[in-house]
Scaffold this active site. Structure first.
Site, short mmCIF file in Angstrom:
data_model
loop_
_atom_site.label_atom_id
_atom_site.label_comp_id
_atom_site.label_asym_id
_atom_site.label_seq_id
_atom_site.Cartn_x
_atom_site.Cartn_y
_atom_site.Cartn_z
N HIS A 43 0.85 -1.20 0.00
CA HIS A 43 0.00 0.00 0.00
C HIS A 43 0.88 1.23 0.00
CE1 HIS A 43 1.40 -0.15 4.10
NE2 HIS A 43 1.17 1.16 4.13
N HIS A 125 5.68 6.34 -0.93
CA HIS A 125 6.40 5.08 -1.14
C HIS A 125 5.53 3.89 -0.79
CE1 HIS A 125 6.82 5.81 3.16
NE2 HIS A 125 6.93 4.49 3.27
#
Ligand code: 3AM
Length: 176
Positions: A43, A125
């Protein structure tokens, strides 16, 4: 006092990208580089809320439901290693404006509701490996996973039997 839950806003990855990424990760990093994040847990965190109660969670969900933003394309074409946190990550070389706007809004709403936000700039990220504290040889940047982001979600981080899993609490479409 109501039960506290560890929550964060984030973006989940499409199944196809997850499968491509975990295969690439297995082919790219030698075993023992770190602890691989489970495919289902891949995620991108937009705003970390920490342990909060039901009332604050509902208030933040109400604010999230009012966000009006268009969908955008996110391309994961960069990788890096943060040795201090032991994280190996994938991210975009160029962050779409929509992604930065969404994170900024969720982070400021969280901060105003008393959820401490890191003073570090937002660095979008997807964590691939954790506990990678030794030097890591990073691959050439010849990979690219583009995907359309049409929704974002509130996730609960649940730790049980030695494993963390992220469960979606609520999600909202990106549409203007
Ligand atoms: O995997 P990433 O880096 O996207 O690192 C945690 C994870 O992010 C981060 O929230 C995501 C879901 O757990 N996180 C955990 N504790 C945190 C904290 N105290 C945190 N982010 C900021 N501050």
């Amino acid at each position: 006092m109501s039960e506290q839950k560890k929550l964060f806003f984030g973006i989940s990855l499409p199944e196809e990208s997850r499968q491509g990424i975990i295969q690439w990760r297995a082919d790219t990093f030698v075993a023992g580089t770190g602890r691989p994040v489970a495919a289902a847990n891949l995620h991108l965190t937009l705003a970390f809320l920490g342990e909060i109660g039901e009332e604050k969670s509902r208030a933040l969900q109400r604010l999230a439901s009012r966000i009006r933003q268009a969908p955008f394309t996110l391309t994961l074409d960069d990788a890096g290693h943060w040795p201090r946190s032991g994280v190996v990550w994938l991210g975009p070389r160029r962050s779409p404006r929509g992604l930065l706007q969404l994170a900024e809004l969720l982070r400021s709403q969280a901060a105003r509701s008393g959820c401490h936000q890191s003073t570090m700039p937002f660095h979008p990220h997807v964590t691939l490996l954790r506990q990678a504290t030794q030097p890591v040889s990073l691959p050439p940047r010849n990979f690219s996973w583009p995907f359309r982001v049409e929704r974002f979600a509130l996730f609960q981080s649940i730790y049980a039997q030695g494993r963390t899993r992220y469960s979606e609490v609520a999600a909202w479409p990106l549409s203007q």
